[in-house]
Design a protein around this motif. Structure first.
Motif, PDB file in Angstrom:
ATOM      1  N   GLY A   1       5.920  -1.070   8.837  1.00  0.00           N
ATOM      2  CA  GLY A   1       5.850  -0.648  10.250  1.00  0.00           C
ATOM      3  C   GLY A   1       5.738   0.830  10.355  1.00  0.00           C
ATOM      4  O   GLY A   1       5.870   1.758   9.356  1.00  0.00           O
ATOM      5  N   GLY A   2       4.815   1.350  11.239  1.00  0.00           N
ATOM      6  CA  GLY A   2       4.801   2.853  11.340  1.00  0.00           C
ATOM      7  C   GLY A   2       3.108   3.014  10.593  1.00  0.00           C
ATOM      8  O   GLY A   2       2.864   4.088  10.612  1.00  0.00           O
ATOM      9  N   THR A   3       2.709   2.100   9.916  1.00  0.00           N
ATOM     10  CA  THR A   3       1.310   2.426   9.127  1.00  0.00           C
ATOM     11  C   THR A   3       0.361   1.628   9.760  1.00  0.00           C
ATOM     12  O   THR A   3       0.478   0.269  10.197  1.00  0.00           O
ATOM     13  N   GLY A   4      -0.828   1.753   9.350  1.00  0.00           N
ATOM     14  CA  GLY A   4      -2.085   1.053   9.753  1.00  0.00           C
ATOM     15  C   GLY A   4      -1.862   0.441  11.078  1.00  0.00           C
ATOM     16  O   GLY A   4      -1.682   1.120  12.058  1.00  0.00           O
TER      17      GLY A   4
ATOM     18  N   THR B   1       0.933  -1.307  -0.087  1.00  0.00           N
ATOM     19  CA  THR B   1       0.202  -0.161  -0.069  1.00  0.00           C
ATOM     20  C   THR B   1       0.847   1.168   0.028  1.00  0.00           C
ATOM     21  O   THR B   1       1.941   1.383   0.403  1.00  0.00           O
ATOM     22  N   GLY B   2       0.100   2.420  -0.366  1.00  0.00           N
ATOM     23  CA  GLY B   2       0.881   3.639  -0.353  1.00  0.00           C
ATOM     24  C   GLY B   2      -0.198   4.849  -0.305  1.00  0.00           C
ATOM     25  O   GLY B   2      -1.413   4.560  -0.292  1.00  0.00           O
ATOM     26  N   ALA B   3       0.332   6.109  -0.455  1.00  0.00           N
ATOM     27  CA  ALA B   3      -0.748   7.099  -0.859  1.00  0.00           C
ATOM     28  C   ALA B   3      -1.411   7.252   0.338  1.00  0.00           C
ATOM     29  O   ALA B   3      -2.948   7.454   0.232  1.00  0.00           O
ATOM     30  N   GLY B   4      -1.365   6.915   1.667  1.00  0.00           N
ATOM     31  CA  GLY B   4      -2.255   6.972   2.948  1.00  0.00           C
ATOM     32  C   GLY B   4      -3.089   5.642   2.909  1.00  0.00           C
ATOM     33  O   GLY B   4      -3.839   5.703   3.971  1.00  0.00           O
TER      34      GLY B   4
ATOM     35  N   LEU C   1      -6.078  -2.991   4.950  1.00  0.00           N
ATOM     36  CA  LEU C   1      -7.296  -3.605   4.964  1.00  0.00           C
ATOM     37  C   LEU C   1      -8.069  -2.623   3.875  1.00  0.00           C
ATOM     38  O   LEU C   1      -9.080  -3.225   3.580  1.00  0.00           O
ATOM     39  N   ASP C   2      -7.633  -1.627   3.281  1.00  0.00           N
ATOM     40  CA  ASP C   2      -8.153  -0.862   2.164  1.00  0.00           C
ATOM     41  C   ASP C   2      -8.051  -1.860   1.112  1.00  0.00           C
ATOM     42  O   ASP C   2      -9.116  -1.786   0.207  1.00  0.00           O
TER      43      ASP C   2
END
Length: 91
Positions: free
Chosen positions: A70-73, A42-45, A49-50
């Motif tokens: 790491g650091g996301t979601g 994933t990227g761009a926010g 789960l998206d």
């Protein structure tokens, strides 16, 4: 979401689970079977789960994996700021 490294309580995602990598919990959801595996980066926010709807379709014919770096979601937070080299070497 804040980047509070003092809090180790992370909500459990509705699917998948956590894997420990280098002492950190990383969210991973794997479905389907066979190969080659399709891994959604994933990227761009966006977070893993998206992509669950697309993952469900792909899992009908091969292994499909979504995860949060790491650091996301849902994965554990990391100290900020992070250099581009640190982000690209993190898997």
């Amino acid at each position: 979401m804040t980047n509070d490294l003092t809090s180790s309580v992370r909500p459990a995602p509705p699917v998948g689970g956590f894997r420990e990598i280098d002492g950190r919990r990383v969210f991973v959801h794997r479905s389907g079977s066979g190969g080659p595996a399709v891994v959604f980066l994933t990227g761009a926010g966006a977070v893993g789960l998206d992509y669950c709807g697309v993952q469900q379709g792909v899992s009908q014919f091969t292994t499909a994996v979504v995860y949060d770096r790491g650091g996301t979601g849902s994965s554990d937070p990391l100290p900020l700021p992070r250099t581009a080299a640190a982000v690209t070497s993190d898997s």
